[in-house]
Design an enzyme around this catalytic site. Sequence first.
Site, PDB file in Angstrom:
ATOM      1  N   ALA A  68       0.847  -1.199   0.000  1.00  0.00           N
ATOM      2  CA  ALA A  68       0.000   0.000   0.000  1.00  0.00           C
ATOM      3  C   ALA A  68       0.875   1.239   0.000  1.00  0.00           C
ATOM      4  O   ALA A  68       1.984   1.233   0.530  1.00  0.00           O
ATOM      5  CB  ALA A  68      -0.896   0.001   1.226  1.00  0.00           C
ATOM      6  N   GLY A 114       0.316  -5.557   0.681  1.00  0.00           N
ATOM      7  CA  GLY A 114      -0.859  -5.635  -0.175  1.00  0.00           C
ATOM      8  C   GLY A 114      -0.596  -6.399  -1.467  1.00  0.00           C
ATOM      9  O   GLY A 114      -1.506  -7.017  -2.024  1.00  0.00           O
ATOM     10  N   GLU A 117      -1.027  -9.878  -0.485  1.00  0.00           N
ATOM     11  CA  GLU A 117      -2.443 -10.128  -0.165  1.00  0.00           C
ATOM     12  C   GLU A 117      -3.259 -10.297  -1.449  1.00  0.00           C
ATOM     13  O   GLU A 117      -4.196 -11.087  -1.487  1.00  0.00           O
ATOM     14  CB  GLU A 117      -2.991  -8.995   0.710  1.00  0.00           C
ATOM     15  N   GLU A 139       3.993  -5.887   7.372  1.00  0.00           N
ATOM     16  CA  GLU A 139       3.218  -4.801   7.997  1.00  0.00           C
ATOM     17  C   GLU A 139       3.560  -4.557   9.468  1.00  0.00           C
ATOM     18  O   GLU A 139       3.599  -3.408   9.919  1.00  0.00           O
ATOM     19  CB  GLU A 139       1.711  -5.098   7.886  1.00  0.00           C
ATOM     20  N   VAL A 396      42.792   6.140  15.105  1.00  0.00           N
ATOM     21  CA  VAL A 396      43.781   5.863  16.155  1.00  0.00           C
ATOM     22  C   VAL A 396      43.190   6.300  17.493  1.00  0.00           C
ATOM     23  O   VAL A 396      42.063   6.792  17.552  1.00  0.00           O
ATOM     24  CB  VAL A 396      45.138   6.571  15.887  1.00  0.00           C
ATOM     25  N   GLU A 398      41.846   7.963  20.824  1.00  0.00           N
ATOM     26  CA  GLU A 398      41.097   9.228  20.936  1.00  0.00           C
ATOM     27  C   GLU A 398      41.927  10.243  21.729  1.00  0.00           C
ATOM     28  O   GLU A 398      41.694  10.486  22.914  1.00  0.00           O
ATOM     29  CB  GLU A 398      39.751   8.929  21.628  1.00  0.00           C
ATOM     30  N   LYS A 403      46.225  12.695  17.095  1.00  0.00           N
ATOM     31  CA  LYS A 403      45.501  12.841  15.830  1.00  0.00           C
ATOM     32  C   LYS A 403      46.006  14.059  15.045  1.00  0.00           C
ATOM     33  O   LYS A 403      46.173  14.002  13.828  1.00  0.00           O
ATOM     34  CB  LYS A 403      43.988  12.947  16.100  1.00  0.00           C
ATOM     35  N   ASN A 449      30.053   1.455  16.206  1.00  0.00           N
ATOM     36  CA  ASN A 449      30.574   0.131  16.510  1.00  0.00           C
ATOM     37  C   ASN A 449      29.433  -0.839  16.818  1.00  0.00           C
ATOM     38  O   ASN A 449      28.592  -0.519  17.658  1.00  0.00           O
ATOM     39  CB  ASN A 449      31.494   0.276  17.743  1.00  0.00           C
TER      40      ASN A 449
HETATM   41  P1  NAI Z   1      41.630   0.932  19.497  1.00  0.00           P
HETATM   42  O1  NAI Z   1      42.386   1.224  20.739  1.00  0.00           O
HETATM   43  O2  NAI Z   1      40.926  -0.375  19.377  1.00  0.00           O
HETATM   44  O3  NAI Z   1      42.611   1.054  18.254  1.00  0.00           O
HETATM   45  C1  NAI Z   1      43.485   2.128  18.059  1.00  0.00           C
HETATM   46  C2  NAI Z   1      44.673   1.637  17.217  1.00  0.00           C
HETATM   47  O4  NAI Z   1      45.404   2.767  16.781  1.00  0.00           O
HETATM   48  C3  NAI Z   1      45.644   0.735  17.964  1.00  0.00           C
HETATM   49  O5  NAI Z   1      45.841  -0.456  17.244  1.00  0.00           O
HETATM   50  C4  NAI Z   1      46.945   1.553  18.020  1.00  0.00           C
HETATM   51  O6  NAI Z   1      48.099   0.746  17.915  1.00  0.00           O
HETATM   52  C5  NAI Z   1      46.795   2.428  16.800  1.00  0.00           C
HETATM   53  N1  NAI Z   1      47.545   3.676  16.827  1.00  0.00           N
HETATM   54  C6  NAI Z   1      47.686   4.528  17.857  1.00  0.00           C
HETATM   55  N2  NAI Z   1      48.407   5.598  17.454  1.00  0.00           N
HETATM   56  C7  NAI Z   1      48.693   5.413  16.146  1.00  0.00           C
HETATM   57  C8  NAI Z   1      49.394   6.176  15.166  1.00  0.00           C
HETATM   58  N3  NAI Z   1      49.914   7.353  15.459  1.00  0.00           N
HETATM   59  N4  NAI Z   1      49.507   5.676  13.931  1.00  0.00           N
HETATM   60  C9  NAI Z   1      48.957   4.491  13.613  1.00  0.00           C
HETATM   61  N5  NAI Z   1      48.291   3.732  14.511  1.00  0.00           N
HETATM   62  C10 NAI Z   1      48.165   4.193  15.754  1.00  0.00           C
HETATM   63  O7  NAI Z   1      40.634   2.152  19.313  1.00  0.00           O
HETATM   64  P2  NAI Z   1      39.165   2.170  18.667  1.00  0.00           P
HETATM   65  O8  NAI Z   1      38.171   1.773  19.677  1.00  0.00           O
HETATM   66  O9  NAI Z   1      39.199   1.474  17.378  1.00  0.00           O
HETATM   67  O10 NAI Z   1      38.950   3.730  18.435  1.00  0.00           O
HETATM   68  C11 NAI Z   1      39.629   4.427  17.418  1.00  0.00           C
HETATM   69  C12 NAI Z   1      38.964   5.768  17.181  1.00  0.00           C
HETATM   70  O11 NAI Z   1      37.603   5.564  16.829  1.00  0.00           O
HETATM   71  C13 NAI Z   1      38.939   6.690  18.382  1.00  0.00           C
HETATM   72  O12 NAI Z   1      39.061   8.011  17.957  1.00  0.00           O
HETATM   73  C14 NAI Z   1      37.550   6.450  18.975  1.00  0.00           C
HETATM   74  O13 NAI Z   1      37.075   7.533  19.727  1.00  0.00           O
HETATM   75  C15 NAI Z   1      36.744   6.279  17.717  1.00  0.00           C
HETATM   76  N6  NAI Z   1      35.509   5.504  17.866  1.00  0.00           N
HETATM   77  C16 NAI Z   1      35.471   4.397  18.661  1.00  0.00           C
HETATM   78  C17 NAI Z   1      34.293   3.668  18.780  1.00  0.00           C
HETATM   79  C18 NAI Z   1      34.236   2.426  19.614  1.00  0.00           C
HETATM   80  O14 NAI Z   1      33.138   1.986  19.952  1.00  0.00           O
HETATM   81  N7  NAI Z   1      35.372   1.812  19.954  1.00  0.00           N
HETATM   82  C19 NAI Z   1      33.068   4.074  18.063  1.00  0.00           C
HETATM   83  C20 NAI Z   1      33.260   5.195  17.180  1.00  0.00           C
HETATM   84  C21 NAI Z   1      34.426   5.893  17.129  1.00  0.00           C
END
Ligand code: NAI
Length: 670
Positions: A68, A114, A117, A139, A396, A398, A403, A449
Amino acid sequence: MSNPVSVTHSVDADGIGWITFDDPAARANVFNPATQAALRAAVAALAAQPVKAVVVVSAKEKIFIAGADLKWLGRLADAQAAAQASRDGQALFGLLDNFKVPVVCAIHGACAGGGYELALACHWRLASDAKETVIGLPEVGLGLIPGWGGCARLPRLVGAKAAVEHILKAALVPAAEAHQAGLVDELVPAAELKARAKAAALKLAASGRPARPAPAAADATFFAEQRKTAAARMRGQPAPLAVLDTIEKSAGQMLASALETEAAAFGDIAAGEVAKNLVHVFFLKDAVKKITVDAWFPPPAEAAASKPIRTIGVIGAGVMGSGIAQWCAARGYGVIMNDTNVEALKNGVEVVRSLFADAVKRGKMDHAVAHKAMGAVAMSTELIDFEDCDLVIEAVVENVTVKQKLFTELTKVVRPDCILASNTSALPIEEIAAHVANPGRTIGIHFFNPVSRMPLIEMVLSPHTARETADRVLAFAKQLGKSPVICRSAPGFLVTRVLFFYLNAACRLWEQGVPTDVIDRAMRDWGWPMGPMRLIDEVGVDVTDFIYGEMKHYYAGRFEGATVCSRMLAAGLRGRKNGASSGFYAYGGVKEALNPDMAKFAPAATKAMDAKAIQDHLNGVMIDETKRVLAEGVLKTADDADFALLMGAGFPAFRGGLMRYAKAAGLYNG
Ligand code: NAI
């Protein structure tokens, strides 16, 4: 609007009448008053001619009949009008069921709601074995019930039990599965569909309508069990219960009474708030497919074809980097994964491999396709290997300094037109890009994630992001099959900001003595898939505490951080992700249980708070924060906020969206 010639008829040399659905004005055939009138006219025309049998077909390549027209359905004034619309549709399909000669339905392409149906009202159903042929009654997923004979006829075809299970699943099933379940009578090669349908029609013309023995009715125990399951899995939604009531009630009735039972139930359900909310969510999802960056930039001087993205560098092979790399490779991009830590890099590639294996196992991808895509993933520990990338996404740690340094180094090796994107979950993009010479090419692409299951992407524009960069990334996000929401860069964007204000508010209630299970139950009862304390365990106590720190930094004075997460971390409680390691709950047993170790962090006295007060308080925190987000221009519309929280935070769809709810409750007047 459908054109009156959306359904045509003809009679061939062998006396078979053909009814063809093909709306010239649309990609899909849908039922609205115009299509219904066209079908009625086609049936009447064939009724006036000497036909031996009739075949119903669609001329569309991918869609038989999509169901529909939801826009029309949404305009029905009240329960009475909706019940009448159900009766009208039933009466129309009744013309096929009661037609003077047998009617065969030949299905190729999606046959939904639909559409199916209509097929049910025919006397014989064939389906093509093409992959686009998917069939069913979805539905309930829209808060509705099948109202054009689906609830009444499907149990008569496959039995009440199978009918209930199919309708409550609310999914379209592939043709082979539909055939196995008895939803269609024949499965035929697509190229032979019309010929086989004609053969079936001629056979029925000679032998009469097929005799169908009445399938066994389900007993009361089955319905009672289904009610319990539906109440738990589809909390707050009346449609599943209405399906069960309708099918149980009409089991012993004649078809005409069963149809009337269905029409009355459909009227109440379609006019209800939940159906309206879920249909609204359907349109929110649809609108995202068409978004552009126009609202964010002045019109371009001249329309330039945007450069395609082919090769992607992913930096950081952790949780997010691996997920992003796999998803991009699966969509045909060349991917170079980079990590400074060789072990982490190898591990990340293994994660990519296992994600592909999982996709193959779940039937989402062919083995050969997965193998080829895996072959497109390269490893590197040197940034110089990114010199030919069109886009680099960093995932990488946070940390703004790390970064920033990375972006600055990248500019020395990548092409000038290479886009630099960050997957940061909260850091403003302009801070990360502070030392980039040409910041027009920087942007945030915030995946969620796990990447393979979460559809949302927050596309984050800094004050420097160029229109061309935004255009290219938007096209890329769509190409990835993700649902992008565009935000202005501000700490936490939308989802992280609103979600962590909410989680923090829940932790603060906990610190005042409201027990874990009381908080969680209240929010689950409201419709959230899990409560906030359980969600912290899922996200990780460490990640939560870290983001609380970011929020405290950026929203100083407003974000009054709870301390329970840092105290838990100090005691080694990190939540669920480290296996049996515990959080608010302990995960050692078959089912999670309240973690007794949390007693030492809790206040001495518990505080009584009823469910409604908890819900109002925590929802209120989210609503207030979203209002600020909108007032600051971080998002353009309340619908964008609703969509992002539905897709990225698990906001219950049957509530229609946070700000839609707020508006209805008089808490928002934007
Ligand atoms: P993670 O800790 O699992 O992985 C980070 C990786 O980056 C590590 O393997 C580390 O060796 C590598 N690393 C660190 N410095 C580096 C550099 N200078 N050059 C190359 N590699 C380097 O972290 P995750 O959880 O994957 O998070 C990564 C980013 O994604 C962060 O900014 C986080 O805030 C963001 N994020 C995370 C989520 C989550 O649920 N884990 C969801 C959405 C975003």
